[in-house]
Design a protein around this motif. Structure first.
Motif, PDB file in Angstrom:
ATOM      1  N   THR A  66       0.828  -1.202   0.000  1.00  0.00           N
ATOM      2  CA  THR A  66       0.000   0.000   0.000  1.00  0.00           C
ATOM      3  C   THR A  66       0.863   1.253   0.000  1.00  0.00           C
ATOM      4  N   GLY A  67       1.985   1.217   0.733  1.00  0.00           N
ATOM      5  CA  GLY A  67       2.905   2.352   0.714  1.00  0.00           C
ATOM      6  C   GLY A  67       3.398   2.653  -0.685  1.00  0.00           C
ATOM      7  N   VAL A  68       3.623   1.607  -1.474  1.00  0.00           N
ATOM      8  CA  VAL A  68       4.047   1.782  -2.866  1.00  0.00           C
ATOM      9  C   VAL A  68       2.894   2.327  -3.705  1.00  0.00           C
ATOM     10  N   ALA A  69       1.695   1.788  -3.485  1.00  0.00           N
ATOM     11  CA  ALA A  69       0.527   2.220  -4.259  1.00  0.00           C
ATOM     12  C   ALA A  69       0.212   3.692  -4.048  1.00  0.00           C
ATOM     13  N   LEU A  70       0.438   4.195  -2.842  1.00  0.00           N
ATOM     14  CA  LEU A  70       0.112   5.597  -2.546  1.00  0.00           C
ATOM     15  C   LEU A  70       1.021   6.570  -3.272  1.00  0.00           C
ATOM     16  N   LYS A  71       2.124   6.079  -3.817  1.00  0.00           N
ATOM     17  CA  LYS A  71       3.001   6.929  -4.620  1.00  0.00           C
ATOM     18  C   LYS A  71       2.441   7.158  -6.020  1.00  0.00           C
ATOM     19  N   LYS A  72       1.484   6.291  -6.408  1.00  0.00           N
ATOM     20  CA  LYS A  72       0.987   6.337  -7.780  1.00  0.00           C
ATOM     21  C   LYS A  72      -0.500   6.649  -7.890  1.00  0.00           C
ATOM     22  N   SER A 188      -9.982  13.753  -1.529  1.00  0.00           N
ATOM     23  CA  SER A 188      -9.090  13.382  -2.619  1.00  0.00           C
ATOM     24  C   SER A 188      -7.692  13.917  -2.311  1.00  0.00           C
ATOM     25  N   VAL A 189      -6.722  13.020  -2.305  1.00  0.00           N
ATOM     26  CA  VAL A 189      -5.328  13.414  -2.060  1.00  0.00           C
ATOM     27  C   VAL A 189      -4.461  12.748  -3.115  1.00  0.00           C
ATOM     28  N   LYS A 190      -3.970  13.563  -4.036  1.00  0.00           N
ATOM     29  CA  LYS A 190      -3.176  13.020  -5.123  1.00  0.00           C
ATOM     30  C   LYS A 190      -1.777  12.658  -4.622  1.00  0.00           C
ATOM     31  N   PRO A 191      -1.141  11.681  -5.269  1.00  0.00           N
ATOM     32  CA  PRO A 191       0.221  11.304  -4.849  1.00  0.00           C
ATOM     33  C   PRO A 191       1.189  12.441  -5.108  1.00  0.00           C
ATOM     34  N   GLU A 192       2.166  12.597  -4.205  1.00  0.00           N
ATOM     35  CA  GLU A 192       3.142  13.670  -4.347  1.00  0.00           C
ATOM     36  C   GLU A 192       4.260  13.218  -5.280  1.00  0.00           C
ATOM     37  N   ALA A 196       9.074  13.331  -5.723  1.00  0.00           N
ATOM     38  CA  ALA A 196       9.633  11.999  -5.968  1.00  0.00           C
ATOM     39  C   ALA A 196      10.323  11.939  -7.327  1.00  0.00           C
ATOM     40  N   ASP A 197       9.692  12.546  -8.356  1.00  0.00           N
ATOM     41  CA  ASP A 197      10.282  12.562  -9.691  1.00  0.00           C
ATOM     42  C   ASP A 197      11.585  13.342  -9.700  1.00  0.00           C
ATOM     43  N   SER A 198      11.613  14.463  -8.973  1.00  0.00           N
ATOM     44  CA  SER A 198      12.810  15.291  -8.908  1.00  0.00           C
ATOM     45  C   SER A 198      13.962  14.510  -8.290  1.00  0.00           C
ATOM     46  N   GLN A 199      13.661  13.789  -7.234  1.00  0.00           N
ATOM     47  CA  GLN A 199      14.688  13.000  -6.569  1.00  0.00           C
ATOM     48  C   GLN A 199      15.160  11.867  -7.473  1.00  0.00           C
ATOM     49  N   LYS A 200      14.228  11.297  -8.229  1.00  0.00           N
ATOM     50  CA  LYS A 200      14.574  10.186  -9.111  1.00  0.00           C
ATOM     51  C   LYS A 200      15.530  10.645 -10.201  1.00  0.00           C
ATOM     52  N   LYS A 201      15.285  11.875 -10.738  1.00  0.00           N
ATOM     53  CA  LYS A 201      16.137  12.408 -11.789  1.00  0.00           C
ATOM     54  C   LYS A 201      17.548  12.664 -11.258  1.00  0.00           C
TER      55      LYS A 201
END
Length: 401
Positions: A66-72, A188-192, A196-201
């Motif tokens: 679920t922790g992974v799912a909340l990222k998406k 409604s709370v969209k994933p942040e 996360a994308d910035s850190q991934k780059k």
């Protein structure tokens, strides 16, 4: 990420979050009929074992996923999906008298419970940014679990007394209004994804930090130790010491649930005053409670000290979530919740093996004779926590200077 909403919507959202306690505490409804299940299906022990404890292992796995799912995915969508899955598994649990079918339904219960537990606590962090307010609502959440557990245990006992074990599943009709509340009031709370994308780059990922992992270790050990003593084996203690029977065990469980409900309502106040030292206090009281229970067995000690010792677990539960919010990076709040929930599940599952392993190690069949070791472990945690908090204070004071 704070969710902007009116006070009315916030109150309704919290009400829906508290309602998920129905899913988290679902297994208490079947506790009164576990013995009957083994008698009813003596040739299918494997299925019965899974029916009884399988959902806890499912909760562990699903909590991490679920922790992974909340990222998406949107938290509202994940929460509603979890609530519906739980409702289907719970309400339809014994509609067919077939163990394979019932085990599948129990799997759905585990999936749903794991999802709603993680999302409920994660939403508290989204709705309230202030640390003390988060702790207050987290305390309310654990109070709701105590209340639901008390009601479920009482109703299941009454329903089971008629001789038809499947009647206890009637308490699960309460899952339907829970699901309705989730659909109507969860925001409604969209994933942040941006952070996360910035850190991934950049090839970076903010660490959860050593403080979180130390706290999780302590929470894990406490789950095992208290699960192997005052939480699950207080009834054994009562009978081993000849101070009562099942009636006293039932009374002590009810008193513990009621006390847990009342104390958790005040967790926000206590955490606001003690902050980091809350868990130090819990470890100390747990150790002292086990020592008193060992040396002074009596009805009064069971009802008072046993209750206090058991309630330190409920405070530690609230603390693990509240402190996690305070010490991990905002980008990893959801992951911290899923890990804390998984630690709870694994620790609870291992507690019975811990208890039986100690009896084998000491060459005794009396569980309460091993409680000295458990008291020693909690005392060691208490001392270690003081040392770690001093190191922590010195380290962060130095960084600030």
């Amino acid at each position: 990420m704070a969710v902007e909403m009116s006070n009315t919507k916030r109150v309704l959202a919290v009400a829906a979050i508290l309602a998920t306690a129905i899913g988290v505490m679902a297994d208490l409804a079947i506790n009164p009929v576990i013995g009957v299940l083994y008698q009813t299906y003596p040739e299918s022990m494997g299925y019965v074992n899974y029916f009884v404890s399988g959902p806890m292992l499912i909760v562990v796995i699903v909590s991490l996923l679920t922790g992974v799912a909340l990222k998406k995915f949107n938290k509202r969508s994940v929460m509603i999906a979890g609530g519906i899955i739980f409702t289907v598994g719970a309400v339809c649990g014994v509609m067919v008298d077939n163990l394979l079918y019932m085990c599948v339904m129990r799997t759905l219960v585990g999936v749903g419970a794991g999802v709603v537990n993680v999302v409920a606590v994660a939403l508290i962090a989204d709705i309230y940014e202030d640390e003390t307010k988060r702790a207050k609502i987290t305390g309310y959440y654990n109070a709701a679990m105590s209340l639901v557990g008390m009601i479920f245990s009482y109703l299941a006992g009454i329903l089971a007394s008629g001789g038809d074990w499947q009647r206890v599943f009637n308490v699960y009709w309460s899952a339907i209004p829970m699901a309705v509340l989730l659909i109507l009031f969860i925001p409604s709370v969209k994933p942040e994804n941006q952070q996360a994308d910035s850190q991934k780059k950049q090839g970076k990922k903010e660490p959860l930090g050593w403080r979180f992992w130390w706290m999780s270790f302590g929470w894990f050990v406490m789950n095992i130790v208290l699960g192997g003593t005052v939480l699950y084996y207080l009834s054994s203690y009562i009978m081993e010491n000849g101070i009562g029977a099942t009636e006293l065990a039932g009374l002590s469980a009810s008193v513990k649930s009621l006390a847990g409900f009342i104390l958790c309502l005040g967790f926000g106040f206590v955490y606001g005053k003690l902050k980091r030292q809350t868990i130090v206090f819990c470890y100390l009281v747990a150790a002292l409670s086990l020592i008193v229970l060992m040396f002074f067995p009596s009805v009064a000690v069971v009802l008072v000290v046993g209750t206090i010792g058991g309630c330190t677990y409920k405070y530690a539960f609230s603390y693990a979530y509240a402190q996690g919010f305070a010490i991990v990076p905002k980008s990893r709040l959801d992951e911290s919740v899923s890990i804390t929930t998984a630690v709870y599940g694994i620790g609870s599952f291992l507690s019975t093996y811990y208890a039986t392993a100690l009896t084998q190690l000491m060459g005794t069949e009396v569980f309460s004779q091993t409680w000295g070791i458990s008291a020693g472990i909690m005392a060691a945690l208490f001392v270690a926590e003081i040392v770690v908090s001093m190191i922590e204070k010195r380290k962060f004071t130095a960084e600030e200077n």
